[in-house]
Scaffold this motif. Structure first.
Motif, PDB file in Angstrom:
ATOM      1  N   ARG A  31       7.514  -4.922   9.268  1.00  0.00           N
ATOM      2  CA  ARG A  31       8.592  -5.776   8.771  1.00  0.00           C
ATOM      3  C   ARG A  31       8.931  -5.337   7.344  1.00  0.00           C
ATOM      4  NH1 ARG A  31       7.029 -11.835   9.104  1.00  0.00           N
ATOM      5  NH2 ARG A  31       7.218 -11.406  11.334  1.00  0.00           N
ATOM      6  N   VAL A  32      10.208  -5.116   7.080  1.00  0.00           N
ATOM      7  CA  VAL A  32      10.643  -4.638   5.763  1.00  0.00           C
ATOM      8  C   VAL A  32      11.759  -5.531   5.244  1.00  0.00           C
ATOM      9  CG1 VAL A  32       9.989  -2.243   6.240  1.00  0.00           C
ATOM     10  CG2 VAL A  32      12.294  -3.025   6.794  1.00  0.00           C
ATOM     11  N   ALA A  43      15.363  -4.232  -7.250  1.00  0.00           N
ATOM     12  CA  ALA A  43      14.307  -3.588  -8.037  1.00  0.00           C
ATOM     13  C   ALA A  43      13.072  -3.310  -7.208  1.00  0.00           C
ATOM     14  CB  ALA A  43      13.952  -4.461  -9.243  1.00  0.00           C
ATOM     15  N   GLU A  44      12.883  -4.031  -6.124  1.00  0.00           N
ATOM     16  CA  GLU A  44      11.714  -3.841  -5.292  1.00  0.00           C
ATOM     17  C   GLU A  44      12.021  -4.254  -3.862  1.00  0.00           C
ATOM     18  OE1 GLU A  44       8.840  -6.330  -7.205  1.00  0.00           O
ATOM     19  OE2 GLU A  44       9.487  -8.125  -6.115  1.00  0.00           O
ATOM     20  N   ARG A  45      11.230  -3.732  -2.961  1.00  0.00           N
ATOM     21  CA  ARG A  45      11.364  -4.081  -1.544  1.00  0.00           C
ATOM     22  C   ARG A  45       9.976  -4.307  -0.964  1.00  0.00           C
ATOM     23  NH1 ARG A  45      11.235   1.183   1.261  1.00  0.00           N
ATOM     24  NH2 ARG A  45      11.138   2.802  -0.312  1.00  0.00           N
ATOM     25  N   SER A  46       9.914  -5.192  -0.016  1.00  0.00           N
ATOM     26  CA  SER A  46       8.638  -5.588   0.576  1.00  0.00           C
ATOM     27  C   SER A  46       8.458  -4.909   1.935  1.00  0.00           C
ATOM     28  CB  SER A  46       8.566  -7.099   0.751  1.00  0.00           C
ATOM     29  OG  SER A  46       8.700  -7.751  -0.503  1.00  0.00           O
ATOM     30  N   GLN A  47       7.194  -4.645   2.246  1.00  0.00           N
ATOM     31  CA  GLN A  47       6.816  -4.070   3.529  1.00  0.00           C
ATOM     32  C   GLN A  47       5.584  -4.799   4.037  1.00  0.00           C
ATOM     33  OE1 GLN A  47       6.115   0.077   2.750  1.00  0.00           O
ATOM     34  NE2 GLN A  47       8.265   0.553   2.405  1.00  0.00           N
ATOM     35  N   LEU A  50       0.100  -4.826   9.852  1.00  0.00           N
ATOM     36  CA  LEU A  50      -0.926  -5.642  10.492  1.00  0.00           C
ATOM     37  C   LEU A  50      -2.048  -6.010   9.547  1.00  0.00           C
ATOM     38  CD1 LEU A  50      -1.261  -3.885  13.975  1.00  0.00           C
ATOM     39  CD2 LEU A  50       0.134  -5.857  13.349  1.00  0.00           C
ATOM     40  N   TRP A  51      -2.301  -5.161   8.563  1.00  0.00           N
ATOM     41  CA  TRP A  51      -3.458  -5.353   7.699  1.00  0.00           C
ATOM     42  C   TRP A  51      -3.086  -5.574   6.236  1.00  0.00           C
ATOM     43  CZ3 TRP A  51      -7.373  -5.582  11.059  1.00  0.00           C
ATOM     44  CH2 TRP A  51      -7.246  -4.884  12.255  1.00  0.00           C
ATOM     45  N   THR A  52      -1.943  -5.078   5.787  1.00  0.00           N
ATOM     46  CA  THR A  52      -1.575  -5.155   4.379  1.00  0.00           C
ATOM     47  C   THR A  52      -0.110  -5.530   4.233  1.00  0.00           C
ATOM     48  OG1 THR A  52      -1.024  -2.775   4.328  1.00  0.00           O
ATOM     49  CG2 THR A  52      -3.264  -3.410   3.683  1.00  0.00           C
ATOM     50  N   THR A  53       0.222  -5.998   3.055  1.00  0.00           N
ATOM     51  CA  THR A  53       1.595  -6.200   2.640  1.00  0.00           C
ATOM     52  C   THR A  53       1.810  -5.436   1.347  1.00  0.00           C
ATOM     53  OG1 THR A  53       3.246  -7.836   1.978  1.00  0.00           O
ATOM     54  CG2 THR A  53       0.946  -8.361   1.502  1.00  0.00           C
ATOM     55  N   ARG A 157      15.116 -12.060   3.214  1.00  0.00           N
ATOM     56  CA  ARG A 157      15.069 -11.831   4.651  1.00  0.00           C
ATOM     57  C   ARG A 157      14.337 -10.537   4.966  1.00  0.00           C
ATOM     58  NH1 ARG A 157      20.979 -13.544   7.179  1.00  0.00           N
ATOM     59  NH2 ARG A 157      20.938 -15.739   6.502  1.00  0.00           N
ATOM     60  N   MET A 158      13.678 -10.548   6.114  1.00  0.00           N
ATOM     61  CA  MET A 158      12.943  -9.378   6.582  1.00  0.00           C
ATOM     62  C   MET A 158      13.550  -8.914   7.892  1.00  0.00           C
ATOM     63  SD  MET A 158      10.640  -9.177   4.161  1.00  0.00           S
ATOM     64  CE  MET A 158       9.347  -8.095   4.786  1.00  0.00           C
ATOM     65  N   GLU A 159      13.540  -7.614   8.100  1.00  0.00           N
ATOM     66  CA  GLU A 159      14.065  -7.039   9.322  1.00  0.00           C
ATOM     67  C   GLU A 159      13.029  -6.114   9.950  1.00  0.00           C
ATOM     68  OE1 GLU A 159      17.512  -4.781   8.483  1.00  0.00           O
ATOM     69  OE2 GLU A 159      16.538  -3.457   7.037  1.00  0.00           O
TER      70      GLU A 159
END
Length: 211
Positions: A31-32, A43-47, A50-53, A157-159
């Motif tokens: 999920r990104v 400035a940043e994006r999340s990923q 299963l084990w980490t974010t 939002r995540m896609e």
């Protein structure tokens, strides 16, 4: 020769599917962040995986954090962890069984039992493909549902990430490989588990004197 070629193709498909399962399990791209709205400069994006974010800065720096509590995770992520690991182990076991029972190896000399072993490997690959498609589809469904939920419009939002598509592709490859093995792993006609012996009538019937 035809069955040996099919088995080699299935081995190649199984290895590619196994690599895809390992990538899905290890890479945090399930999920990104979704770039929606008028402002596309972030400035940043999340990923998430299963084990980490992870959080990736615009400068290229990446910071990752492991999920601390297993019980705090959602049901989809818990199921994805278990089913993905089981799928990878089952795929490895099926490949080993296929190597032992394939026509292009000499691990087994009994030609009658090789189709049965190949059939077992095919069933294992089918199950491995289904087990990896289930958590990927479940995770994708929850991601799409959360994306279109009006209550979450104010939050980031995540896609769908790349691992979702890799998981789908790996599952399809494993299902194709398992289906081919199940179709072509049939006992040869006329095989009875041993060499057939034929006797002539003169040799089998005793000599009798008729009066």
């Amino acid at each position: 020769m035809g069955s040996a070629v099919v088995q080699m193709v299935c081995v190649a498909l199984g290895v590619v599917g196994l690599i895809g399962i390992v990538v899905c399990c290890a890479v945090p791209l399930w999920r990104v962040s979704a770039f929606t709205g008028s402002n596309i400069v972030t400035a940043e994006r999340s990923q998430e995986g299963l084990w980490t974010t992870c959080v990736v800065q615009s400068t290229g720096q990446q910071q990752c954090k492991n999920f601390e509590s297993l019980l705090d995770l959602g049901a989809d992520r818990q199921a994805a962890r278990a089913l993905t690991i089981i799928s990878g182990m089952l795929c490895c076991l099926s490949l080993l069984v296929l190597f032992c029972g394939s026509d292009f190896t000499t691990c087994l000399e009994n030609e009658d039992i090789k189709p049965k072993i190949s059939l077992v490997a095919g069933v294992g690959m089918l199950l491995a493909g289904i087990l990896v498609i289930i958590p990927v589809s479940w995770f994708a469904h929850n991601t799409v549902r959360d994306f279109y939920t009006p209550l979450l419009s104010s939050s980031p939002r995540m896609e769908l990430g790349a691992c979702i598509f890799v998981g789908w592709a790996s599952g399809v490859l494993l299902i194709i490989a398992g289906g081919l093995l199940c179709c072509f792993s049939r006992p040869k006609q006329g095989s009875s588990g041993g060499k057939a012996k034929y006797y002539s009538n003169s040799a089998s019937a005793p000599n009798k004197n008729y009066v």
